[in-house]
Design a protein around this motif. Sequence first.
Motif, PDB file in Angstrom:
ATOM      1  N   ALA A  38       0.831  -1.208   0.000  1.00  0.00           N
ATOM      2  CA  ALA A  38       0.000   0.000   0.000  1.00  0.00           C
ATOM      3  C   ALA A  38       0.863   1.255   0.000  1.00  0.00           C
ATOM      4  N   ALA A  39       1.976   1.240   0.747  1.00  0.00           N
ATOM      5  CA  ALA A  39       2.870   2.408   0.782  1.00  0.00           C
ATOM      6  C   ALA A  39       3.504   2.650  -0.586  1.00  0.00           C
ATOM      7  N   LEU A  40       3.886   1.577  -1.269  1.00  0.00           N
ATOM      8  CA  LEU A  40       4.464   1.733  -2.607  1.00  0.00           C
ATOM      9  C   LEU A  40       3.451   2.336  -3.579  1.00  0.00           C
ATOM     10  N   MET A  41       2.196   1.983  -3.420  1.00  0.00           N
ATOM     11  CA  MET A  41       1.163   2.429  -4.355  1.00  0.00           C
ATOM     12  C   MET A  41       0.535   3.760  -3.971  1.00  0.00           C
ATOM     13  N   ASP A  42       0.823   4.262  -2.766  1.00  0.00           N
ATOM     14  CA  ASP A  42       0.191   5.480  -2.264  1.00  0.00           C
ATOM     15  C   ASP A  42       0.385   6.656  -3.214  1.00  0.00           C
ATOM     16  N   GLY A  43      -0.706   7.170  -3.719  1.00  0.00           N
ATOM     17  CA  GLY A  43      -0.683   8.348  -4.586  1.00  0.00           C
ATOM     18  C   GLY A  43      -0.215   8.111  -6.007  1.00  0.00           C
ATOM     19  N   VAL A  44       0.019   6.870  -6.379  1.00  0.00           N
ATOM     20  CA  VAL A  44       0.551   6.573  -7.710  1.00  0.00           C
ATOM     21  C   VAL A  44      -0.591   6.254  -8.676  1.00  0.00           C
ATOM     22  N   ARG A  45      -0.616   6.953  -9.773  1.00  0.00           N
ATOM     23  CA  ARG A  45      -1.544   6.685 -10.874  1.00  0.00           C
ATOM     24  C   ARG A  45      -0.711   6.395 -12.105  1.00  0.00           C
ATOM     25  N   MET A  46      -1.221   5.553 -12.973  1.00  0.00           N
ATOM     26  CA  MET A  46      -0.513   5.255 -14.214  1.00  0.00           C
ATOM     27  C   MET A  46      -0.389   6.527 -15.041  1.00  0.00           C
ATOM     28  N   ARG A  47       0.650   6.598 -15.845  1.00  0.00           N
ATOM     29  CA  ARG A  47       0.926   7.764 -16.680  1.00  0.00           C
ATOM     30  C   ARG A  47       0.951   7.343 -18.141  1.00  0.00           C
ATOM     31  N   GLU A  48       0.549   8.247 -19.002  1.00  0.00           N
ATOM     32  CA  GLU A  48       0.585   7.948 -20.432  1.00  0.00           C
ATOM     33  C   GLU A  48       2.005   7.979 -20.970  1.00  0.00           C
ATOM     34  N   ASN A  49       2.861   8.802 -20.383  1.00  0.00           N
ATOM     35  CA  ASN A  49       4.235   8.946 -20.816  1.00  0.00           C
ATOM     36  C   ASN A  49       5.047   7.781 -20.231  1.00  0.00           C
ATOM     37  N   PRO A  50       5.564   6.870 -21.053  1.00  0.00           N
ATOM     38  CA  PRO A  50       6.259   5.688 -20.527  1.00  0.00           C
ATOM     39  C   PRO A  50       7.472   6.027 -19.661  1.00  0.00           C
ATOM     40  N   ALA A  51       8.228   7.063 -20.010  1.00  0.00           N
ATOM     41  CA  ALA A  51       9.394   7.434 -19.199  1.00  0.00           C
ATOM     42  C   ALA A  51       8.935   7.956 -17.842  1.00  0.00           C
ATOM     43  N   GLU A  52       7.897   8.758 -17.834  1.00  0.00           N
ATOM     44  CA  GLU A  52       7.375   9.281 -16.574  1.00  0.00           C
ATOM     45  C   GLU A  52       6.834   8.138 -15.718  1.00  0.00           C
ATOM     46  N   TRP A  53       6.154   7.186 -16.332  1.00  0.00           N
ATOM     47  CA  TRP A  53       5.606   6.044 -15.617  1.00  0.00           C
ATOM     48  C   TRP A  53       6.730   5.233 -14.982  1.00  0.00           C
ATOM     49  N   ALA A  54       7.829   5.013 -15.706  1.00  0.00           N
ATOM     50  CA  ALA A  54       8.981   4.303 -15.145  1.00  0.00           C
ATOM     51  C   ALA A  54       9.595   5.122 -14.008  1.00  0.00           C
ATOM     52  N   PHE A  55       9.702   6.444 -14.188  1.00  0.00           N
ATOM     53  CA  PHE A  55      10.253   7.336 -13.162  1.00  0.00           C
ATOM     54  C   PHE A  55       9.431   7.263 -11.874  1.00  0.00           C
ATOM     55  N   VAL A  56       8.113   7.300 -11.996  1.00  0.00           N
ATOM     56  CA  VAL A  56       7.231   7.261 -10.828  1.00  0.00           C
ATOM     57  C   VAL A  56       7.493   5.997 -10.009  1.00  0.00           C
ATOM     58  N   ARG A  57       7.538   4.865 -10.671  1.00  0.00           N
ATOM     59  CA  ARG A  57       7.730   3.607  -9.950  1.00  0.00           C
ATOM     60  C   ARG A  57       9.147   3.480  -9.406  1.00  0.00           C
ATOM     61  N   LEU A  58      10.153   3.916 -10.158  1.00  0.00           N
ATOM     62  CA  LEU A  58      11.527   3.914  -9.641  1.00  0.00           C
ATOM     63  C   LEU A  58      11.637   4.779  -8.391  1.00  0.00           C
ATOM     64  N   SER A  59      10.982   5.933  -8.408  1.00  0.00           N
ATOM     65  CA  SER A  59      11.008   6.836  -7.253  1.00  0.00           C
ATOM     66  C   SER A  59      10.467   6.145  -6.009  1.00  0.00           C
ATOM     67  N   ILE A  62      12.931   3.442  -4.803  1.00  0.00           N
ATOM     68  CA  ILE A  62      14.096   4.044  -4.141  1.00  0.00           C
ATOM     69  C   ILE A  62      13.719   4.495  -2.735  1.00  0.00           C
ATOM     70  N   GLU A  63      12.587   5.172  -2.600  1.00  0.00           N
ATOM     71  CA  GLU A  63      12.135   5.623  -1.286  1.00  0.00           C
ATOM     72  C   GLU A  63      11.968   4.435  -0.341  1.00  0.00           C
ATOM     73  N   ASP A  64      11.375   3.353  -0.818  1.00  0.00           N
ATOM     74  CA  ASP A  64      11.174   2.167  -0.005  1.00  0.00           C
ATOM     75  C   ASP A  64      12.519   1.545   0.396  1.00  0.00           C
ATOM     76  N   PHE A  65      13.462   1.475  -0.531  1.00  0.00           N
ATOM     77  CA  PHE A  65      14.785   0.908  -0.252  1.00  0.00           C
ATOM     78  C   PHE A  65      15.500   1.724   0.816  1.00  0.00           C
ATOM     79  N   GLU A  66      15.387   3.057   0.751  1.00  0.00           N
ATOM     80  CA  GLU A  66      16.079   3.925   1.701  1.00  0.00           C
ATOM     81  C   GLU A  66      15.560   3.769   3.128  1.00  0.00           C
ATOM     82  N   LYS A  67      14.341   3.286   3.291  1.00  0.00           N
ATOM     83  CA  LYS A  67      13.786   3.086   4.635  1.00  0.00           C
ATOM     84  C   LYS A  67      14.600   2.070   5.431  1.00  0.00           C
ATOM     85  N   GLY A  68      15.311   1.178   4.759  1.00  0.00           N
ATOM     86  CA  GLY A  68      16.103   0.150   5.439  1.00  0.00           C
ATOM     87  C   GLY A  68      17.545   0.545   5.698  1.00  0.00           C
TER      88      GLY A  68
END
Length: 154
Positions: A38-59, A62-68
């Motif tokens: 749920a935290a990974l998906m919080d506020g995330v909507r799919m994007r029409e721009n494929p690069a932006e969509w990849a950026f959103v999920r990578l972001s 990364i945020e989740d990885f940094e929590k550890g």
Amino acid sequence: MSKSKAAAVATPPVFVPDWGDKPCPKPVLPAASAAQTAALMDGVRMRENPAEWAFVRLSKLIEDFEKGLDKDEEIGARIVGLPGDGTMSIEDLGFWGPDFIMFLGKNADGKPVRLIQHYQQINVLLDVRKKPEEREARRIGFQLSEMVAKTNPK
């Protein structure tokens, strides 16, 4: 303008599907709890721009990885195709749609690097590295999340 030219202009390219308000698919991580998903998906909507969509999920990843990470560690990456040992400290992440994802940071020698990859070619191993003694560990995940929020479709 002829009818066929008008249709061609109004039709998005094949690589840009029309997702509209379609919600983000759930990540599949075997060890993730429902709360982590749920935290990974919080506020995330799919994007029409494929690069932006990849950026959103990578972001989010990364945020989740940094929590550890502890206070003396920060995020790095091992990326196939980089010279030397293929590692870099990630200081920022960006995109230039419709197809480029950009990783900005420093190599093992402390020199600036900018990796530009096509969104279909991304293979990044996030890793942990000790921060330099003279400063606090950097966290980029929250900055990336702020950028995602600014570009989030309403």
